[in-house]
Enzyme design. Structure first.
Site, short mmCIF file in Angstrom:
data_model
loop_
_atom_site.label_atom_id
_atom_site.label_comp_id
_atom_site.label_asym_id
_atom_site.label_seq_id
_atom_site.Cartn_x
_atom_site.Cartn_y
_atom_site.Cartn_z
N THR A 92 4.41 5.11 -4.05
CA THR A 92 4.93 4.04 -4.91
C THR A 92 3.77 3.13 -5.31
O THR A 92 3.05 2.62 -4.45
CB THR A 92 6.00 3.23 -4.17
OG1 THR A 92 7.11 4.08 -3.89
CG2 THR A 92 6.48 2.06 -5.03
N LYS A 167 11.39 3.14 -9.85
CA LYS A 167 11.24 2.80 -8.43
C LYS A 167 11.02 1.31 -8.26
O LYS A 167 11.49 0.70 -7.28
CB LYS A 167 10.09 3.59 -7.82
CG LYS A 167 9.90 3.38 -6.31
CD LYS A 167 11.07 3.91 -5.50
CE LYS A 167 10.98 3.55 -4.02
NZ LYS A 167 9.77 4.05 -3.35
#
Length: 262
Positions: A92, A167
């Protein structure tokens, strides 16, 4: 399929296990003898360099901890990867990192898919972790052949960088939900309601959520935040930094994110 794997740690190890169990031939980087032994136990071939991991790989998967590590590792990795292969980024981080790597890869015939995950090692081990995939149709289709070994669903959410953007929103909402539950627990305390009783009751009401369920299973909001604080703190920092890089802000979510970190 021949797969290169970088980052066989807390999240990566169950991925490697699922990949080898599915019949893929995996070469995974191990920096020392102990890590290489652990990789061998997962059924993969341990190697001591990134270039050895990606040699002849149709798909290379990177699952390191930070965006800084991706930026440091992946430019050289792309230069070592065989033309026509796919680089999958599970870390991420910033969509701009993925976009810059995709531009570099395009010059060498390497496709990049940014594929951050939602879930933990137990979800990976069960084959049910969620992947938000950003990339062109062909690259995502090729990556999907591998990702479905441990992910369900694999959601194609747009071009390169879109996975990280989705995300970002996901992590902001999850952290905000934790913050909202923590504030609800404080309200319950002021109203004289036992925390464990309150949390159990709320899981059966309209306030139920995955965040609430995790907190209730732990027994208290403070205990849950202490247990996942390192990861929530990292995610919130990435969310805030990335939103700023994209000339945006988190609006009314900001106060709830602060509550999740108390």
């Amino acid at each position: 399929m021949h797969i290169g794997f970088i980052g066989a740690g807390r999240m990566g190890a169950p991925m490697v296990r699922r990949l080898t169990d599915a019949g893929h031939q995996v070469r995974a980087l191990g920096r020392d003898d102990e890590k290489r032994a652990a990789i061998a136990e997962l059924g993969a071939e341990p190697v001591d360099s990134a270039s050895a991991a990606v040699a002849d790989a149709g798909v290379t998967i990177v699952c390191v901890f930070t965006d800084d590590q991706v930026r440091e590792l992946c430019p050289d990795l792309i230069d070592e990867m065989p033309a026509g292969s796919v680089l999958v980024l599970h870390t991420t981080g910033s969509p701009r990192t993925a976009e810059a790597l995709a531009e570099r890869g395009a010059a060498r015939g390497i496709a990049v898919v940014d594929a951050p995950v939602s879930g933990g090692p137990h979800d990976i081990a069960a084959g049910t972790v969620t992947v938000f995939a950003g990339g062109d149709d062909d690259a995502v289709a090729r990556a999907r052949e591998v990702l479905t070994s441990y992910a369900d669903p694999v959601l194609h959410v747009g071009p390169v960088g879109a996975g990280q953007r989705v995300k970002l929103v996901n992590n902001a909402l999850f952290a905000a939900q934790i913050g909202a539950v923590a504030e609800g627990v404080r309200l319950g305390d002021r109203l004289g309601i036992d925390e464990a009783t309150l949390l159990t009751a709320l899981t059966h009401g309209s306030a139920a959520s995955r965040a609430l369920g995790g907190i209730a299973a732990t027994g208290s909001a403070d205990a849950f935040i202490a247990r996942v604080g390192e990861f929530i703190g990292k995610d919130v920092a990435v969310v805030r930094r990335t939103a700023s890089e994209l000339d945006s802000d988190l609006g009314r979510l900001e106060d709830l994110l602060d509550a999740a970190l108390k």
